[in-house]
Write a protein that holds these residues in place. Structure first.
Motif, PDB file in Angstrom:
ATOM      1  N   GLU A 482       0.716  -1.175   0.056  1.00  0.00           N
ATOM      2  CA  GLU A 482       0.076  -0.036  -0.111  1.00  0.00           C
ATOM      3  C   GLU A 482       0.818   1.200  -0.208  1.00  0.00           C
ATOM      4  O   GLU A 482       1.816   1.457   0.545  1.00  0.00           O
ATOM      5  N   ILE A 483       0.506   2.311  -0.872  1.00  0.00           N
ATOM      6  CA  ILE A 483       1.243   3.720  -0.963  1.00  0.00           C
ATOM      7  C   ILE A 483       0.377   4.415  -0.046  1.00  0.00           C
ATOM      8  O   ILE A 483      -0.838   4.733  -0.689  1.00  0.00           O
ATOM      9  N   GLU A 484       0.709   5.215   0.941  1.00  0.00           N
ATOM     10  CA  GLU A 484      -0.207   5.867   1.888  1.00  0.00           C
ATOM     11  C   GLU A 484       0.310   7.194   1.570  1.00  0.00           C
ATOM     12  O   GLU A 484       1.376   7.425   1.681  1.00  0.00           O
ATOM     13  N   VAL A 485      -0.699   8.012   1.473  1.00  0.00           N
ATOM     14  CA  VAL A 485      -0.628   9.377   1.069  1.00  0.00           C
ATOM     15  C   VAL A 485      -1.019  10.580   1.763  1.00  0.00           C
ATOM     16  O   VAL A 485      -2.266  10.229   2.141  1.00  0.00           O
ATOM     17  N   ALA A 486      -0.081  11.495   2.287  1.00  0.00           N
ATOM     18  CA  ALA A 486      -0.749  12.323   3.370  1.00  0.00           C
ATOM     19  C   ALA A 486      -0.393  13.534   2.975  1.00  0.00           C
ATOM     20  O   ALA A 486       0.728  14.085   2.834  1.00  0.00           O
ATOM     21  N   LEU A 487      -1.430  14.785   2.674  1.00  0.00           N
ATOM     22  CA  LEU A 487      -1.176  16.002   2.109  1.00  0.00           C
ATOM     23  C   LEU A 487      -1.329  17.166   3.025  1.00  0.00           C
ATOM     24  O   LEU A 487      -2.689  17.180   3.738  1.00  0.00           O
ATOM     25  N   ASP A 488      -0.781  18.239   3.228  1.00  0.00           N
ATOM     26  CA  ASP A 488      -0.922  19.274   3.943  1.00  0.00           C
ATOM     27  C   ASP A 488      -1.861  20.023   3.357  1.00  0.00           C
ATOM     28  O   ASP A 488      -1.717  20.421   2.001  1.00  0.00           O
ATOM     29  N   PRO A 489      -3.137  20.409   3.817  1.00  0.00           N
ATOM     30  CA  PRO A 489      -4.160  21.083   3.080  1.00  0.00           C
ATOM     31  C   PRO A 489      -3.750  22.573   2.759  1.00  0.00           C
ATOM     32  O   PRO A 489      -4.251  23.228   1.741  1.00  0.00           O
ATOM     33  N   ARG A 490      -2.645  23.193   3.499  1.00  0.00           N
ATOM     34  CA  ARG A 490      -2.481  24.546   2.964  1.00  0.00           C
ATOM     35  C   ARG A 490      -1.136  24.558   2.276  1.00  0.00           C
ATOM     36  O   ARG A 490      -0.258  25.133   2.318  1.00  0.00           O
ATOM     37  N   LEU A 491      -0.884  23.192   1.528  1.00  0.00           N
ATOM     38  CA  LEU A 491       0.351  23.055   0.650  1.00  0.00           C
ATOM     39  C   LEU A 491       0.380  24.194  -0.245  1.00  0.00           C
ATOM     40  O   LEU A 491      -0.321  24.453  -1.145  1.00  0.00           O
ATOM     41  N   PRO A 492       1.812  24.929  -0.475  1.00  0.00           N
ATOM     42  CA  PRO A 492       1.657  25.809  -1.620  1.00  0.00           C
ATOM     43  C   PRO A 492       2.103  25.253  -2.722  1.00  0.00           C
ATOM     44  O   PRO A 492       2.509  23.971  -2.738  1.00  0.00           O
ATOM     45  N   ARG A 493       2.090  26.015  -3.780  1.00  0.00           N
ATOM     46  CA  ARG A 493       2.549  25.304  -5.184  1.00  0.00           C
ATOM     47  C   ARG A 493       3.923  25.261  -5.422  1.00  0.00           C
ATOM     48  O   ARG A 493       4.511  26.224  -4.842  1.00  0.00           O
ATOM     49  N   LEU A 494       4.431  24.574  -6.400  1.00  0.00           N
ATOM     50  CA  LEU A 494       5.879  24.688  -6.878  1.00  0.00           C
ATOM     51  C   LEU A 494       6.022  25.317  -7.970  1.00  0.00           C
ATOM     52  O   LEU A 494       5.134  25.503  -8.926  1.00  0.00           O
ATOM     53  N   ARG A 495       7.219  25.663  -8.307  1.00  0.00           N
ATOM     54  CA  ARG A 495       7.604  26.143  -9.856  1.00  0.00           C
ATOM     55  C   ARG A 495       8.684  25.533 -10.212  1.00  0.00           C
ATOM     56  O   ARG A 495       9.961  25.724  -9.742  1.00  0.00           O
ATOM     57  N   GLY A 496       8.456  24.756 -11.335  1.00  0.00           N
ATOM     58  CA  GLY A 496       9.506  23.935 -11.673  1.00  0.00           C
ATOM     59  C   GLY A 496       9.172  23.129 -13.044  1.00  0.00           C
ATOM     60  O   GLY A 496       8.126  23.352 -13.600  1.00  0.00           O
ATOM     61  N   ASP A 497      10.062  22.150 -13.347  1.00  0.00           N
ATOM     62  CA  ASP A 497       9.745  21.386 -14.522  1.00  0.00           C
ATOM     63  C   ASP A 497       8.993  20.080 -13.872  1.00  0.00           C
ATOM     64  O   ASP A 497       9.350  19.282 -13.347  1.00  0.00           O
ATOM     65  N   LYS A 498       7.481  20.048 -14.350  1.00  0.00           N
ATOM     66  CA  LYS A 498       6.812  19.103 -13.947  1.00  0.00           C
ATOM     67  C   LYS A 498       7.211  17.590 -14.090  1.00  0.00           C
ATOM     68  O   LYS A 498       7.068  16.749 -13.456  1.00  0.00           O
ATOM     69  N   LYS A 499       7.872  17.532 -15.497  1.00  0.00           N
ATOM     70  CA  LYS A 499       8.197  16.202 -16.117  1.00  0.00           C
ATOM     71  C   LYS A 499       9.415  15.800 -15.157  1.00  0.00           C
ATOM     72  O   LYS A 499       9.678  14.650 -14.607  1.00  0.00           O
ATOM     73  N   GLN A 500      10.726  16.563 -14.961  1.00  0.00           N
ATOM     74  CA  GLN A 500      11.675  16.258 -14.276  1.00  0.00           C
ATOM     75  C   GLN A 500      11.454  15.877 -12.906  1.00  0.00           C
ATOM     76  O   GLN A 500      11.786  14.822 -12.146  1.00  0.00           O
ATOM     77  N   LEU A 501      10.428  16.859 -12.201  1.00  0.00           N
ATOM     78  CA  LEU A 501      10.075  16.686 -10.584  1.00  0.00           C
ATOM     79  C   LEU A 501       9.243  15.472 -10.615  1.00  0.00           C
ATOM     80  O   LEU A 501       9.245  14.572  -9.407  1.00  0.00           O
ATOM     81  N   GLY A 502       8.438  14.833 -11.552  1.00  0.00           N
ATOM     82  CA  GLY A 502       7.606  13.595 -11.490  1.00  0.00           C
ATOM     83  C   GLY A 502       8.579  12.473 -11.656  1.00  0.00           C
ATOM     84  O   GLY A 502       8.290  11.442 -11.027  1.00  0.00           O
ATOM     85  N   GLU A 503       9.690  12.443 -12.353  1.00  0.00           N
ATOM     86  CA  GLU A 503      10.677  11.360 -12.618  1.00  0.00           C
ATOM     87  C   GLU A 503      11.265  11.169 -11.159  1.00  0.00           C
ATOM     88  O   GLU A 503      11.725  10.311 -10.652  1.00  0.00           O
TER      89      GLU A 503
END
Length: 610
Positions: A482-503
């Motif tokens: 199982e992959i358990e994900v927990a996100l901060d509801p006040r999480l800011p956005r990033l500025r970057g290369d979506k493809k590279q950060l996804g990898e």
């Protein structure tokens, strides 16, 4: 007439003996009385401190137990439980667990003894249910909780209707870790300890977790002095369960069959008396030696300088040239010899220091040269690894690009020529996406020595993680992880290369899955890391695998370093390089047997400047 013993033939010896007798006898008597008085005072002070500690800890535990019963009484009489609405009851019980933290779970039992609902980690305790259904609250013994790590007890209270009839039972599993840690924590020297036992002498709480619920003190003096179990006037000095003589007091916990024991080793408690005794013996010995030493003062006046010269000569022979000679004020031949020897030793010491300084300079120069040589070797090794990477990238590109392109064209042609059902549409898109990802990986592998510049855009962190899960999800399901994900509801956005950060995330999640066994869980947590200087987004990827050896942590992000049988050693190196180009960094916490956590830190986007 019998002649006296030869040592008393001189007047000096006779006066010395009489002086010692007159001066030491009163000192012995005063010392004996002082030691006895000091021992009584110190024992009384130690017992008073033990009694205060025991009373405070017992009162603290009694008050805490009362609060837990009061909590459950309020809960049993709450409108939520009387309403019978299971959703409302579950929500209310969950709120109570979140607020108080000590409750591991609740069980609501109907009037017929059947379980109505269970919230949290709670196991039914039939004895408590039977007592509560008869209208009597019940508190169980302390046992290990369902997780096997924290000791708990179960508290059962009847739930009554408005008319006062018993309509059910509310039973809670109460964790004792927090309160028992406060009870066990004592500031009483190095050997002072506090522990909790039941009526049979079994440990309920102890600083050594291995003794809890497994060992018993019934054969020791500690047990014989428990209130109500031993003599009416228990002894405060006895042999404890370890076979060590201790000072101790105990208190019964009202409303339970628990007993709190506070003890301190006798040797530590009486340490001041022992110190006083040693000081007395030292004073007595020093006083006696001073009196006897007066008779040898003249002999030392002549032999002392020669003895010191002999010691200094032995020091020079062993290479200790800096051994100082005490000054002497004598004008005879012995004084002259003493001073000349001192000058000779000083000259030898100065010459030795010059030689040592010269050796230190040469050693420092050798260290600098060695450091430069190592840096040159490391640079050459890095260049060689990059050259090998170039050759490997060319081979991989040739072997993989051609079949991948053919496969991609085949799938595109099949979609144009064949009618694909809606059920297979998602699988088709996933296959095309995976081919594109492999092509991108090949390109990055080929351009590792010449990294691509990131194309910056605003990125939603939650969507970035979801995209990574689309890639790693099938593998996780295949190995039943199982992959358990927990996100901060006040999480800011990033500025970057979506493809590279996804990898980057795919790489870290894949590594975590590879480190896990069947049925384990990977945890992905995203939060905001705020400081006075800046706000960063933190993404943690944690596994519970075997962990990383300490000697491998420093080399983890080096190119070509890998502990896998089939790995290339480029994955984490590429991750570190990608994060560096985005102004971020990666940290790792790991150790053998406790899993690994990789933490990614990236600057948050300035939304106002977007």
């Amino acid at each position: 007439m019998r002649r006296p013993f030869f040592i008393f033939r001189s007047l000096q010896a006779q006066v010395t003996a009489i002086f010692l007798l007159i001066s030491i006898a009163p000192l012995l008597l005063a010392g004996w009385w002082s030691l006895r008085t000091g021992q009584r005072l110190i024992m009384g002070q130690a017992l008073n401190q033990l009694e205060n500690l025991a009373s405070d800890k017992a009162s603290l535990l009694e008050r805490w137990l009362g609060e837990r019963r009061a909590d459950l009484e309020v809960l049993a009489g709450s409108p939520a439980l009387r309403s019978g609405d299971q959703d409302m009851i579950v929500e209310h019980l969950a709120a109570v667990r979140r607020h108080y933290l000590v409750y591991q779970g609740f069980t609501l039992v109907g009037p017929d003894g059947s379980v109505v609902l269970t919230d949290g980690k709670s196991e039914l305790f039939p004895e408590g249910v039977a007592a509560a259904l008869s209208g009597r609250p019940h508190q169980s013994e302390i046992v290990l909780g369902p997780d096997g790590r924290e000791s708990v007890y179960r508290l059962s209270l009847p739930v009554r209707s408005v008319a006062g009839e018993v309509v059910g039972v509310i039973q809670s599993t109460v964790g004792t870790g927090a309160i028992l840690s406060m009870v066990l924590k004592v500031r009483l020297g190095e050997t002072g300890e506090s522990y909790l036992v039941d009526r049979s002498g079994t440990f309920l709480a102890h600083q050594d977790p291995k003794r809890i619920l497994k060992e018993n003190i019934s054969r020791s003096g500690s047990f014989q002095n428990l209130p109500g179990l031993g003599p009416k006037e228990p002894a405060n000095l006895y042999t404890d369960y370890r076979g060590i003589e201790v000072l101790g007091v105990s208190r019964a916990i009202p409303g339970t069959d628990w007993y709190l024991v506070v003890e301190q080793d006798r040797d530590e408690a009486f340490a001041p008396v022992n110190r006083l005794r040693r000081i007395f013996y030292l004073l007595l010995g020093g006083f006696s030696l001073a009196a006897v030493g007066l008779s040898a003062a003249f002999a030392r006046y002549f032999a002392g300088p020669i003895q010191r010269l002999s010691e200094a000569a032995l020091a020079l022979e062993s290479g200790r040239y800096d051994t100082p000679l005490a000054p002497i004020r004598r004008g005879d031949e012995i004084g002259t010899l003493y001073r000349e020897f001192g000058r000779m030793a000083a000259e030898l010491d100065a010459r030795q220091r010059k030689l040592e300084a010269r050796v230190d300079v040469q050693e420092a120069e050798l260290k600098v040269a060695d450091a430069r040589l190592r840096e040159t070797q490391e640079a050459a090794e890095r260049s060689q690894r990059l050259a090998e990477l170039g050759r490997l990238a060319a081979g991989v590109t040739h072997e993989l690009r051609t079949p991948l392109t053919s496969l991609k064209l085949f799938l595109q042609s099949a979609r144009e020529d064949l009618q694909i059902s809606p059920e297979l549409e998602q699988d088709y898109n996933l296959a095309i996406g995976q081919i594109a990802r492999i092509e991108g990986t090949i390109n990055r592998f080929l351009n590792f020595a010449r990294p691509e510049s990131p194309i910056f855009e605003l990125i939603d962190v939650g969507q970035l993680i979801e995209d990574a899960l689309l890639v790693t999800g099938p593998r996780a399901r295949h190995q039943e992880t199982e992959i358990e994900v927990a996100l901060d509801p006040r999480l800011p956005r990033l500025r970057g290369d979506k493809k590279q950060l996804g990898e980057v995330l795919v790489n870290l999640m894949t590594n975590a899955l590879e480190a896990m066994k069947k049925g384990d869980r990977v945890r992905v947590r995203a939060s905001a890391d705020r400081s006075e200087k800046m706000t960063r987004v933190r993404i943690d990827v944690s596994d519970s695998g075997e962990g990383i050896a300490p000697e491998n942590l420093e080399k983890l992000f080096d190119p070509f370093f890998t502990t896998k049988a089939s790995g290339t050693g480029l994955g984490l190196s590429i991750v570190a390089g990608t994060l560096a180009r985005h102004g971020g960094e990666i940290k790792v916490e790991s150790g053998p047997g406790r899993g690994s956590t990789f933490s990614v830190f990236l600057p948050a986007a300035d939304e106002g400047a977007a």
